[in-house]
Scaffold this active site. Structure first.
Site, short mmCIF file in Angstrom:
data_model
loop_
_atom_site.label_atom_id
_atom_site.label_comp_id
_atom_site.label_asym_id
_atom_site.label_seq_id
_atom_site.Cartn_x
_atom_site.Cartn_y
_atom_site.Cartn_z
N ASN A 13 11.46 56.45 -45.45
CA ASN A 13 12.60 56.03 -46.25
C ASN A 13 12.97 54.61 -45.83
OD1 ASN A 13 14.95 55.64 -47.63
ND2 ASN A 13 16.13 57.25 -46.58
N TRP A 14 12.59 53.66 -46.68
CA TRP A 14 12.81 52.25 -46.33
C TRP A 14 14.23 51.79 -46.63
CZ3 TRP A 14 7.38 50.74 -48.62
CH2 TRP A 14 6.40 51.02 -47.66
N HIS A 103 21.27 61.93 -49.99
CA HIS A 103 21.20 61.37 -48.63
C HIS A 103 22.62 61.16 -48.11
CE1 HIS A 103 20.37 58.72 -45.28
NE2 HIS A 103 19.11 59.09 -45.34
N GLU A 105 23.95 58.84 -46.56
CA GLU A 105 24.49 57.50 -46.81
C GLU A 105 25.06 57.41 -48.22
OE1 GLU A 105 20.95 55.40 -45.61
OE2 GLU A 105 21.33 55.96 -43.53
N GLY A 181 19.85 56.87 -37.50
CA GLY A 181 20.03 55.48 -37.06
C GLY A 181 20.70 55.32 -35.71
N SER A 220 16.28 59.61 -36.48
CA SER A 220 15.73 58.97 -35.27
C SER A 220 14.36 59.51 -34.87
CB SER A 220 16.73 59.06 -34.11
OG SER A 220 17.91 58.33 -34.42
N GLY A 241 13.33 56.85 -41.06
CA GLY A 241 14.04 55.65 -41.46
C GLY A 241 13.57 54.44 -40.68
N GLY A 242 14.33 54.06 -39.67
CA GLY A 242 14.08 52.83 -38.92
C GLY A 242 12.63 52.68 -38.45
P1 13P Z 1 16.46 56.95 -38.99
O1 13P Z 1 15.03 57.41 -38.80
O2 13P Z 1 16.60 55.46 -38.97
O3 13P Z 1 17.39 57.67 -38.07
O4 13P Z 1 16.88 57.37 -40.49
C1 13P Z 1 16.70 58.68 -40.89
C2 13P Z 1 16.99 58.78 -42.32
O5 13P Z 1 18.11 58.63 -42.76
C3 13P Z 1 15.85 59.04 -43.23
O6 13P Z 1 16.28 59.33 -44.51
#
Ligand code: 13P
Length: 258
Positions: A13-14, A103, A105, A181, A220, A241-242
């Site tokens: 997930n960018w 999501h 967010e 994150g 994470s 994510g990251g």
């Molecule tokens: P991180 O891997 O940066 O914690 O993000 C996870 C995420 O929200 C994937 O959708």
């Protein structure tokens, strides 16, 4: 318990990172690091921003890559006066195979609730795009002993009015908000416990579809913790994510068994 083998799914997930050009480079760099045998073991997907979907699709088609295109959001209507929105049909025409809905967010910043997530998921299914329904509790909810209650309600609301055969085909992503994150992933035993709870919840309403639905973990994930998470029996993949912004690190997560 059923004995159906579920294919692992690893999705990058960018989020709001990368121009269309960078997204093309990332897909190519990822493909250089993966072998055909890797794709035999795991479904691989990348979720770029809307502006990169077309370019990523072009790279994937031209190089004939077995990488799935994933969108980060979708609207529930199939067309209409919804300025700034994108329909499931538009995604389907770009060869998008999955879409992330709900999501945290988006729940946090755009007020998405379970009812909207449910409408989005059903719109995606009607166009042949597989929803990845994201759920997860906040730290406050976990510390207050309400993790299962919160996630259970999200699952029921997000999957409402869906026939069991559709539920069996979709993906649920358990992403605890406190792990996103933060560099603080859920301990594998905790992720397993919650994902097993989600599966039992789905079983109570949809029976054997619970053996087919893929439930993945996000929060994470990195090359150092991915293997232990994936070793758990109910965890069917990851949403990264990251760590997915570096193609080498992403490839290391995708090849979690090595
Ligand atoms: P991180 O891997 O940066 O914690 O993000 C996870 C995420 O929200 C994937 O959708």
């Amino acid at each position: 318990m059923g004995s159906i083998a579920r294919r692992p799914l690893m999705v990058a997930n960018w989020k709001m990172h990368g121009t269309f050009f960078e997204a093309m480079q990332w897909v190519q760099a990822l493909s250089y690091q993966l072998d055909p045998a890797d794709y035999d073991r795991v479904d691989v997907g990348v979720a770029p921003s809307f502006t990169s979907l077309r370019s990523v699709q072009t790279v994937i088609q031209m190089d004939d890559l077995p990488i799935h295109i994933v969108a980060q959001n979708v609207h529930w209507a199939n067309k209409g006066a919804y300025t700034g929105e994108v329909s499931a049909r538009m995604l389907a025409k770009l060869a998008v195979s999955y879409v992330i809905v709900g999501h945290s967010e988006r729940r946090r910043d755009f007020g998405e609730d379970d009812r909207m997530v449910n409408r989005k998921a059903r719109a995606a299914l009607s166009e042949g795009v597989t929803p990845i329904v994201a759920v997860g509790e906040t730290l406050e909810q976990r510390e207050g002993g309400r993790a299962e209650q919160t996630v259970g309600r999200q699952v029921s609301g997000s999957l409402a009015r869906m026939p069991s055969d559709q539920v069996g085909r979709l993906v649920v992503a358990y992403e605890p908000v406190w792990a996103i994150g933060t560099g603080r992933h859920a301990r594998p035993a905790v992720a397993q416990e919650m994902i097993s709870y989600i599966r039992s919840r789905i079983r109570s309403k949809h029976g054997d579809a619970a053996d087919q639905v893929r439930i993945i973990y996000g929060g994470s994930i990195n090359p150092g913790n991915v293997a232990a998470l994936m070793a758990k029996r109910d965890i069917d993949g990851g949403l990264i994510g990251g760590a997915s912004l570096d193609p080498g690190t992403l490839a290391a997560c995708v090849r979690y068994w090595t």
